[in-house]
Design an enzyme around this catalytic site. Sequence first.
Site, short mmCIF file in Angstrom:
data_model
loop_
_atom_site.label_atom_id
_atom_site.label_comp_id
_atom_site.label_asym_id
_atom_site.label_seq_id
_atom_site.Cartn_x
_atom_site.Cartn_y
_atom_site.Cartn_z
N HIS A 1 0.60 -1.12 -0.01
CA HIS A 1 -0.29 0.13 0.17
C HIS A 1 1.04 0.99 0.09
O HIS A 1 2.19 0.78 -0.08
CB HIS A 1 -0.70 -0.26 1.38
P1 TYD Z 1 -1.55 -2.85 7.63
O1 TYD Z 1 -1.40 -1.26 7.68
O2 TYD Z 1 -2.93 -2.92 6.58
O3 TYD Z 1 -0.45 -3.90 7.76
P2 TYD Z 1 -0.21 -4.63 6.85
O4 TYD Z 1 0.97 -3.28 5.61
O5 TYD Z 1 1.58 -4.79 7.55
O6 TYD Z 1 -0.29 -5.95 6.32
O7 TYD Z 1 -2.90 -2.92 9.02
C1 TYD Z 1 -3.08 -3.93 8.90
C2 TYD Z 1 -4.94 -3.74 9.86
O8 TYD Z 1 -4.40 -3.70 10.89
C3 TYD Z 1 -5.60 -2.95 9.01
O9 TYD Z 1 -6.21 -3.60 8.45
C4 TYD Z 1 -6.29 -2.25 10.65
C5 TYD Z 1 -5.07 -2.93 11.37
N1 TYD Z 1 -4.31 -1.33 12.34
C6 TYD Z 1 -5.33 -0.49 13.27
O10 TYD Z 1 -6.20 -0.74 13.71
N2 TYD Z 1 -4.04 0.59 13.42
C7 TYD Z 1 -2.79 0.65 13.05
O11 TYD Z 1 -2.05 1.59 13.03
C8 TYD Z 1 -2.34 -0.39 12.34
C9 TYD Z 1 -1.20 0.37 11.63
C10 TYD Z 1 -2.63 -1.70 11.57
#
Ligand code: TYD
Length: 138
Positions: free
Chosen positions: A50
Site C-alpha cells: 500500500h
Molecule cells: P496494515 O497497515 O494494512 O498492515 P500491513 O500493511 O503490515 O499488512 O494494517 C493491517 C490491519 O491492522 C488494518 O487493516 C487495520 C489494523 N491497524 C490498526 O488498527 N491500527 C494501526 O495503527 C495499523 C498500522 C493497523
Amino acid sequence: MDNVIIGKIRCQSSEKGNLYFLEFIKDLTFDVKRLYFINSVNAGNARGFHAHKSLEQVLICVSGRIQINLDNGFMQKVIILDSSNNYLFIGPMIWRTMKWLVDDSVLVVLASENYDESDYIRDYDKFLRTVANEKNSI
Ligand code: TYD
C-alpha cells in the site's frame, strides 16, 4: 527518491549491551502520534502493499533483517533494514512492501498520524494513476 530518507540511529555500546536512540526535532521532522510494531512473521512473508496519501512514517528493524521495497510510481528502490543502526523515513505516496528475511524480525514503526484507513491506497493501479495525475498537474 523524494520522500525517502535513510538515517543513522545513534548507539551507545558497552559491555552491558547496545542502547539506540533517535531524537525528534534533531533526527526526525514530524511529531509522532502513533507507534506500532510487527513481530511473529516467518521469513519469506511480506506485508504492506500500500501507499499513504499523507502519512509520514519511520521504520526501524529492532531485531533481525527486513527488506523494504519502495516504489514512487516512476522508480523502485530496495533497502535492507537490520538491527544494526539504520532507520527509514517514508513520506507520502510511496508504495511499499516489507519482506521478512529472517524469522521473527521485529519492525517498529513511528507514524505522524493516528490510524486512518482513508489515508491508504491499497490498489496498485490506483496508486499509479494518482502519482501520474499529480505529476501532470505540476
Ligand atoms: P496494515 O497497515 O494494512 O498492515 P500491513 O500493511 O503490515 O499488512 O494494517 C493491517 C490491519 O491492522 C488494518 O487493516 C487495520 C489494523 N491497524 C490498526 O488498527 N491500527 C494501526 O495503527 C495499523 C498500522 C493497523
